[in-house]
Scaffold this motif. Structure first.
Motif, short mmCIF file in Angstrom:
data_model
loop_
_atom_site.label_atom_id
_atom_site.label_comp_id
_atom_site.label_asym_id
_atom_site.label_seq_id
_atom_site.Cartn_x
_atom_site.Cartn_y
_atom_site.Cartn_z
N THR A 13 0.84 -1.19 0.00
CA THR A 13 0.00 0.00 0.00
C THR A 13 0.88 1.24 0.00
O THR A 13 2.09 1.17 0.28
N SER A 14 0.29 2.38 -0.29
CA SER A 14 1.04 3.63 -0.26
C SER A 14 1.60 3.90 1.13
O SER A 14 2.72 4.39 1.29
N GLN B 141 2.53 1.68 3.35
CA GLN B 141 3.68 0.82 3.57
C GLN B 141 4.92 1.37 2.87
O GLN B 141 6.03 1.32 3.41
N ILE B 142 4.71 1.91 1.67
CA ILE B 142 5.83 2.50 0.92
C ILE B 142 6.35 3.74 1.64
O ILE B 142 7.55 3.97 1.73
N GLU B 143 5.43 4.54 2.18
CA GLU B 143 5.82 5.74 2.92
C GLU B 143 6.67 5.36 4.13
O GLU B 143 7.71 5.97 4.40
N GLU B 144 6.22 4.34 4.86
CA GLU B 144 6.94 3.91 6.05
C GLU B 144 8.31 3.36 5.69
O GLU B 144 9.31 3.61 6.38
N SER B 145 8.38 2.60 4.60
CA SER B 145 9.63 1.98 4.18
C SER B 145 10.64 2.98 3.66
O SER B 145 11.85 2.87 3.94
N THR B 146 10.16 3.98 2.91
CA THR B 146 11.08 4.94 2.27
C THR B 146 11.31 6.21 3.08
O THR B 146 12.31 6.90 2.89
N GLY B 147 10.36 6.53 3.96
CA GLY B 147 10.46 7.78 4.70
C GLY B 147 9.94 8.96 3.90
O GLY B 147 10.03 10.11 4.34
N PHE B 148 9.38 8.68 2.71
CA PHE B 148 8.82 9.75 1.89
C PHE B 148 7.44 10.14 2.39
O PHE B 148 6.75 9.35 3.04
N ALA C 99 3.43 11.28 1.80
CA ALA C 99 2.38 10.71 0.94
C ALA C 99 2.43 11.34 -0.45
O ALA C 99 2.26 10.66 -1.46
N LYS C 100 2.70 12.65 -0.49
CA LYS C 100 2.77 13.35 -1.77
C LYS C 100 3.95 12.86 -2.60
O LYS C 100 3.82 12.66 -3.82
N GLU C 101 5.09 12.65 -1.95
CA GLU C 101 6.28 12.18 -2.67
C GLU C 101 6.08 10.78 -3.23
O GLU C 101 6.49 10.48 -4.35
N VAL C 102 5.44 9.92 -2.45
CA VAL C 102 5.16 8.56 -2.92
C VAL C 102 4.21 8.60 -4.11
O VAL C 102 4.42 7.90 -5.11
N GLN C 103 3.18 9.44 -4.01
CA GLN C 103 2.22 9.55 -5.10
C GLN C 103 2.90 10.05 -6.37
O GLN C 103 2.67 9.54 -7.47
N GLN C 104 3.75 11.06 -6.23
CA GLN C 104 4.48 11.60 -7.38
C GLN C 104 5.39 10.54 -7.99
O GLN C 104 5.49 10.42 -9.21
N GLY C 105 6.05 9.78 -7.14
CA GLY C 105 6.95 8.74 -7.62
C GLY C 105 6.22 7.64 -8.37
O GLY C 105 6.67 7.18 -9.42
N LEU C 106 5.09 7.21 -7.81
CA LEU C 106 4.29 6.17 -8.46
C LEU C 106 3.73 6.65 -9.80
O LEU C 106 3.70 5.90 -10.78
#
Length: 263
Positions: A139-140, A142-149, A151-158
């Protein structure tokens, strides 16, 4: 009825130069400079429309003017190479050339900024690790927790990862052939038909599993070979090949189910 071009000159709808070009009555090099200008002006709005559509999928750093400029070169190229005997509309043929010129410009300018490219790689790595541990699509959160990014950064990356894949879907040409009759076995025709297929296939990518999307992204987007892809994903080349074939098979089936035809 008369049609006025942006230069102020009037052309009868029965003798408009773009209609003569479309029908094959007159080839591009045989038009007068005034009629060539009229033809370019007639089709130019198509360039802006395509550029705006493509720009909506790209970072703010990509200038609309750069896409339009590249697209203009594509239009001029298509005017010189168009052959009416291919039995396709000039707009269909030109659209493929215009998009191709814009894609070439994006590749040349390397539209991924260094920061965004690093984020995408970090997110891809995180997706692989989470999927390896859980066996499920992360999930987004989980990715946020793993990367430290954020929510906006994860969304932009995806989104960047997805857009990169869509932008490079033209590489599917060797894997998803057109089912047109062999009498049309001509590169410009196949390219124009294929571009329409690419646009449809791009909408189906989200239905693939994370691993399938990653294989396509690395193989077509990053242009890695099977061995390099296997090293990045930490799986065997055989598994990469299996995922690659599996993804293409799914795309073909989804395409057939949705559009009632083979891509």
């Amino acid at each position: 009825m008369e049609i006025s071009s942006s230069s102020g000159k009037n052309f009868s709808s029965k003798s408009s130069p773009w209609l003569d070009l479309e029908s094959g009555t007159t080839s591009w090099e045989d038009f007068s400079p005034a009629n060539q200008e009229a033809i370019v002006r007639h089709y130019s709005p198509k360039i802006r429309m395509i550029a705006l559509r493509m720009k909506s999928k790209l970072p703010q750093s990509v200038e609309l003017g750069e896409l339009i400029s590249a697209g203009s070169l594509g239009l001029v190229e298509s005017l010189g190479k168009f052959r009416a005997e291919l039995k396709i509309k000039f707009e269909t043929y030109a659209e493929n050339r215009i998009k191709g010129a814009m894609l070439d410009e994006l590749r040349r300018m390397d539209w991924f900024s260094r920061g965004l490219r690093q984020k995408v790689k970090t997110i891809e790595s995180s997706i692989r690790e989470i999927e390896h541990l859980t066996g499920e699509k992360p999930t987004s959160a989980q990715i946020e927790e793993s990367t430290g990014f954020s929510a906006k950064e994860v969304q932009q990356g995806l989104e960047a990862l997805q857009n990169q894949l869509c932008i490079n879907l033209d590489a599917f040409n060797d894997n998803i052939p057109s089912n047109r009759d062999s009498e049309f076995d001509d590169e410009p025709f196949k390219a124009a038909v294929f571009q329409e297929t690419v646009d449809k296939v791009a909408d189906l990518i989200d239905n693939l599993t994370p691993r399938e999307k990653l294989v396509l992204s690395l193989y077509y987007g990053e242009e890695l070979n099977m061995k390099e892809t296997s090293e990045v994903m930490e799986i065997t080349e055989g598994r990469v090949s299996q995922l690659h074939s599996q993804a293409l098979k799914k795309l073909r089936q989804m395409f057939q189910d949705k559009y009632n035809s083979e891509p």
